[in-house]
Design a protein around this motif. Structure first.
Motif, PDB file in Angstrom:
ATOM      1  N   ASP A 127      78.309 137.360  35.876  1.00 37.16           N
ATOM      2  CA  ASP A 127      77.602 136.406  35.018  1.00 37.16           C
ATOM      3  C   ASP A 127      76.505 135.663  35.763  1.00 37.16           C
ATOM      4  O   ASP A 127      75.405 135.441  35.236  1.00 37.16           O
ATOM      5  N   PHE A 128      76.796 135.264  37.001  1.00 33.09           N
ATOM      6  CA  PHE A 128      75.822 134.495  37.776  1.00 33.09           C
ATOM      7  C   PHE A 128      74.591 135.340  38.087  1.00 33.09           C
ATOM      8  O   PHE A 128      73.446 134.865  38.006  1.00 33.09           O
ATOM      9  N   ALA A 129      74.803 136.625  38.424  1.00 34.44           N
ATOM     10  CA  ALA A 129      73.687 137.513  38.725  1.00 34.44           C
ATOM     11  C   ALA A 129      72.862 137.802  37.470  1.00 34.44           C
ATOM     12  O   ALA A 129      71.631 137.867  37.528  1.00 34.44           O
ATOM     13  N   ARG A 130      73.525 137.969  36.343  1.00 32.89           N
ATOM     14  CA  ARG A 130      72.787 138.220  35.093  1.00 32.89           C
ATOM     15  C   ARG A 130      71.907 137.026  34.735  1.00 32.89           C
ATOM     16  O   ARG A 130      70.782 137.189  34.255  1.00 32.89           O
ATOM     17  N   GLU A 131      72.416 135.833  34.965  1.00 36.57           N
ATOM     18  CA  GLU A 131      71.618 134.635  34.711  1.00 36.57           C
ATOM     19  C   GLU A 131      70.425 134.593  35.658  1.00 36.57           C
ATOM     20  O   GLU A 131      69.301 134.256  35.247  1.00 36.57           O
ATOM     21  N   SER A 132      70.651 134.942  36.925  1.00 36.82           N
ATOM     22  CA  SER A 132      69.569 134.963  37.915  1.00 36.82           C
ATOM     23  C   SER A 132      68.542 136.036  37.566  1.00 36.82           C
ATOM     24  O   SER A 132      67.339 135.881  37.846  1.00 36.82           O
ATOM     25  N   ALA A 133      69.001 137.139  36.950  1.00 34.54           N
ATOM     26  CA  ALA A 133      68.108 138.250  36.595  1.00 34.54           C
ATOM     27  C   ALA A 133      67.154 137.892  35.463  1.00 34.54           C
ATOM     28  O   ALA A 133      66.219 138.648  35.180  1.00 34.54           O
ATOM     29  N   LYS A 134      67.352 136.742  34.835  1.00 35.16           N
ATOM     30  CA  LYS A 134      66.400 136.285  33.823  1.00 35.16           C
ATOM     31  C   LYS A 134      65.102 135.824  34.488  1.00 35.16           C
ATOM     32  O   LYS A 134      64.049 135.772  33.847  1.00 35.16           O
ATOM     33  N   ARG A 135      65.201 135.472  35.782  1.00 37.69           N
ATOM     34  CA  ARG A 135      64.022 135.002  36.510  1.00 37.69           C
ATOM     35  C   ARG A 135      63.481 136.047  37.487  1.00 37.69           C
ATOM     36  O   ARG A 135      62.298 136.061  37.804  1.00 37.69           O
ATOM     37  N   TYR A 136      64.371 136.910  37.982  1.00 36.05           N
ATOM     38  CA  TYR A 136      63.978 137.942  38.940  1.00 36.05           C
ATOM     39  C   TYR A 136      64.628 139.264  38.533  1.00 36.05           C
ATOM     40  O   TYR A 136      65.804 139.298  38.172  1.00 36.05           O
ATOM     41  N   GLN A 137      63.877 140.342  38.618  1.00 38.11           N
ATOM     42  CA  GLN A 137      64.424 141.651  38.302  1.00 38.11           C
ATOM     43  C   GLN A 137      65.354 142.095  39.430  1.00 38.11           C
ATOM     44  O   GLN A 137      64.936 142.227  40.578  1.00 38.11           O
ATOM     45  N   LEU A 138      66.624 142.314  39.097  1.00 39.14           N
ATOM     46  CA  LEU A 138      67.619 142.656  40.101  1.00 39.14           C
ATOM     47  C   LEU A 138      68.224 144.022  39.810  1.00 39.14           C
ATOM     48  O   LEU A 138      68.329 144.447  38.644  1.00 39.14           O
ATOM     49  N   ASN A 139      68.643 144.704  40.855  1.00 40.87           N
ATOM     50  CA  ASN A 139      69.300 146.015  40.762  1.00 40.87           C
ATOM     51  C   ASN A 139      70.790 145.794  40.545  1.00 40.87           C
ATOM     52  O   ASN A 139      71.581 145.782  41.489  1.00 40.87           O
TER      53      ASN A 139
END
Length: 383
Positions: A28-40
């Motif tokens: 969940d934390f990474a998905r929230e962060s992926a709203k600002r940065y494109q993550l793998n």
């Protein structure tokens, strides 16, 4: 591979993960962060396969240990983490290096039965498993002990509500002799041969002998030049007992003359809450990159021109957690320092802080660090 977890991750870290397509657990934390940065982002099964492939994992918060315990239970890494997280087991493992060091583990119920005179003060009381300075007390007299026990009883529910059991453990505590000397923190990793690679060394600055806060840390060319080699020897000797490979860690020690005594080895991460970023502002070192790519800093080149400067991390902890961040005067704080490298505003209900400041200070102006260290920060709050 990297596991992001609450409560905080810096944009500097996210930029690196995004730009280099680093595998990141899709929690969940990474998905929230992926709203600002494109993550793998990878699923649980993909992350486990990635770990099987390269054997390297980094966490940004000890809240991520739960995933490791639940998904990598058949790997040796679980045993290594468990020993380092348990301060009593850690002391037991390194006993051959420090045969005269005094320590004792007690339950919460046994705290009221401590024979104060038998355990020669000053000594430290802290949770056997803990994080940051939660529940760490310096005991000089019986009144200190009574106050610490009362505070533990009043604070434990708050600790449990903010951190999982893997971070703060059960209700066991360790009493250990006070370690004299200057405190240093080391961001380092053991490579695939078990060799220690030091990425940064910073000193923990205290306001007094009873201060256990995390307000100010700083690094410098002089600190690196003085302690890199002896700390490498210390970490090499410790690994005869720890047997760690491909393992990042945030190590805290005290140095008294020629004696280096460990406080703790924090596993799978560098300085928490993205505070490891001080290495980037001081030396251009992204510590996670150096670990994931098996790189060693060329300090002989990096430190050129750094003479006479201190590079600091300052934690702006709230004097009262009920104070809203909206009243904090960040401009006034900014202007109180010689050279602010970055001011991070943090408005997170799970963290009782206003943010962080990374600064560059001439050694001759170190008094500005002394000032902020002793401030209760109320002076920067506009009501």
């Amino acid at each position: 591979m990297v596991i992001l977890e609450k409560p905080y991750i810096s944009d500097l870290m996210l930029e690196y993960l995004s730009q280099h397509n680093i595998p990141v657990l899709a929690n969940d934390f990474a998905r929230e962060s992926a709203k600002r940065y494109q993550l793998n982002l990878l699923t649980d099964s993909q992350m486990k396969a990635e770990y099987e492939r390269n054997g390297k994992i980094y966490i940004t918060s000890e809240n991520a240990l739960d995933w490791i315990y639940n998904n990598l239970s058949n790997h040796e890494i679980i045993e290594k983490i468990s020993v380092l997280k348990d301060k009593f087991k850690f002391r037991e493992l390194l006993r051959p290096m420090y045969p005269d060091f005094l320590y004792k583990e007690v339950t919460e119920e046994e705290l009221d039965e401590i024979n104060f005179e038998k355990f020669n003060p000053p000594f430290i009381l802290k949770p056997s498993i803990g994080f940051l300075s939660l529940g760490v007390y310096t005991i000089y007299n019986r009144q200190d002990l009574e106050a610490a026990i009362l505070d533990i009883k009043e604070s434990k529910m708050n600790w449990k509500s903010n951190f999982p059991n893997s971070v703060i453990g059960d209700s066991k505590f360790i009493l250990e002799q006070y370690i004299p000397g200057t405190e240093y923190a080391i961001d380092a990793y053991y490579n695939d041969d078990g060799k220690p690679v030091i990425l940064n060394i910073f000193t923990h600055k205290f306001a007094s002998t009873t201060d256990v806060s995390d307000r100010v840390y700083y690094t410098s060319k002089e600190i690196i030049d003085t302690f890199k080699h002896p700390f490498e020897l210390f970490l090499t000797e410790a690994n005869q007992f720890l047997q760690l490979k491909n393992f990042p860690m945030h190590v805290e020690v005290r140095v008294d003359g020629n004696v280096i005594c460990p406080i703790e080895f924090n596993p799978m991460r560098f300085a928490g809450l993205s505070c490891t970023d001080v290495a980037y502002y001081a030396y251009g070192i992204r510590t996670i990159e150096y670990f994931l790519q098996n790189k060693e800093p060329a300090f002989s080149e990096i430190l050129k021109g750094k003479e006479g400067h201190l590079y600091s991390l300052i934690l702006l902890d709230k004097p009262d957690k009920s104070i809203p961040c909206s009243v904090f005067n960040y401009d006034k704080l900014y202007n109180s320092f010689e050279n602010v490298l970055e001011l991070r505003k943090v408005n997170n209900p799970n963290l009782d802080i206003f943010g962080f400041v990374f600064t560059q200070t001439q050694k001759k102006n170190e008094k500005e660090l002394d000032y902020i260290l002793s401030s209760d920060l109320y002076e920067f709050c506009d009501y």
